[in-house]
Write a protein that holds these residues in place. Structure first.
Motif, short mmCIF file in Angstrom:
data_model
loop_
_atom_site.label_atom_id
_atom_site.label_comp_id
_atom_site.label_asym_id
_atom_site.label_seq_id
_atom_site.Cartn_x
_atom_site.Cartn_y
_atom_site.Cartn_z
N ARG A 44 9.44 -1.03 -44.12
CA ARG A 44 8.62 -0.31 -45.05
C ARG A 44 8.29 -1.48 -46.09
O ARG A 44 7.62 -1.16 -46.65
CB ARG A 44 8.12 0.98 -44.95
CG ARG A 44 7.15 1.73 -45.72
CD ARG A 44 6.77 3.01 -45.92
NE ARG A 44 7.50 3.51 -44.14
CZ ARG A 44 8.06 4.76 -44.08
NH1 ARG A 44 8.78 5.01 -44.87
NH2 ARG A 44 7.41 5.07 -42.76
N ARG A 45 10.13 -0.95 -46.72
CA ARG A 45 10.05 -1.74 -48.05
C ARG A 45 10.07 -3.47 -47.99
O ARG A 45 9.17 -4.14 -48.36
CB ARG A 45 11.66 -1.77 -48.22
CG ARG A 45 12.40 -2.56 -49.60
CD ARG A 45 13.78 -2.38 -50.02
NE ARG A 45 14.42 -3.14 -48.81
CZ ARG A 45 13.97 -5.31 -48.81
NH1 ARG A 45 14.23 -5.79 -49.06
NH2 ARG A 45 15.28 -5.35 -48.08
N LEU A 69 5.61 -3.44 -47.52
CA LEU A 69 5.46 -3.75 -49.33
C LEU A 69 5.86 -5.11 -50.33
O LEU A 69 5.22 -5.57 -51.28
CB LEU A 69 6.46 -3.19 -49.87
CG LEU A 69 5.49 -1.59 -49.75
CD1 LEU A 69 6.43 0.05 -50.20
CD2 LEU A 69 4.33 -1.61 -50.46
N ARG A 126 3.98 -7.59 -48.95
CA ARG A 126 2.31 -7.52 -50.03
C ARG A 126 2.46 -8.06 -51.24
O ARG A 126 1.55 -8.27 -52.24
CB ARG A 126 1.81 -6.23 -50.03
CG ARG A 126 1.03 -5.44 -48.16
CD ARG A 126 0.11 -6.37 -47.70
NE ARG A 126 -0.87 -6.47 -48.81
CZ ARG A 126 -1.99 -7.83 -48.52
NH1 ARG A 126 -1.93 -8.66 -48.46
NH2 ARG A 126 -2.96 -7.38 -49.09
N LEU A 146 1.64 -1.43 -56.14
CA LEU A 146 2.36 -1.30 -54.95
C LEU A 146 4.05 -1.59 -55.44
O LEU A 146 4.52 -1.13 -54.75
CB LEU A 146 2.04 -3.20 -54.57
CG LEU A 146 1.13 -3.11 -53.75
CD1 LEU A 146 0.59 -5.17 -53.28
CD2 LEU A 146 0.76 -2.64 -52.31
N LEU A 199 7.21 0.82 -53.77
CA LEU A 199 8.23 0.00 -53.62
C LEU A 199 9.72 1.12 -54.48
O LEU A 199 10.41 0.86 -54.52
CB LEU A 199 8.78 -1.48 -53.86
CG LEU A 199 9.15 -2.15 -53.58
CD1 LEU A 199 9.85 -2.11 -51.87
CD2 LEU A 199 9.52 -3.92 -54.44
#
Length: 144
Positions: A15-16, A19, A22, A52, A56
């Protein structure tokens, strides 16, 4: 049945990574919008970039949380067994008396509710606890 063989730390790292990717794409979009002089779109991209970065920061400061879920395999099997029994009972009722009875209408509604419950447990894996989640409390505290 567990769909992923990876643990919570690996999912958190993935997931990190997503992110950060993105954020990089959004930063390049922001630079392109600024170079074209698109003020309104620049503000929209800046808001998205801030959101975002906040996500994070939330990921880097937290451990993988264990949410209270009613998703044990036994509960899933029980809902599946109820659904199959309901389908069989509804089929027998429809074969005997037809579609236009009160029992058939009630059976259809019960089958619909059982189908939604099965979907929530088996497919969507929605948390069914009423208490607030840890990540909701931290995001509310960061917004304030």
């Amino acid at each position: 049945m567990r769909l992923s063989s990876y643990g919570p730390r690996a999912r958190l790292e993935f997931r990190r990574l997503l992110l950060e990717s993105r954020i990089g794409v959004t930063e390049s979009e922001l630079a392109a919008r600024r170079s074209r002089g698109q003020r309104l779109r620049v503000r929209r991209v800046e808001r998205r970039l801030a959101a975002l970065r906040e996500l994070l920061r939330g990921l880097e400061g937290e451990r993988p949380s264990r949410r209270a879920r009613m998703s044990s395999p036994t509960l899933g099997y029980a809902v599946t067994a109820l659904w199959l029994a309901g389908a069989a009972t509804l089929g027998v009722e429809l074969a005997r008396n037809g579609l236009h009875t009160a029992v058939a209408a009630a059976g259809i509604v019960v089958m619909l509710l059982l189908s939604v419950l099965w979907f929530a447990l088996a497919v969507a894996r929605l948390p069914l606890s009423a208490g607030p989640r840890e990540d909701d409390a931290t995001s509310r505290a960061q917004r304030a």
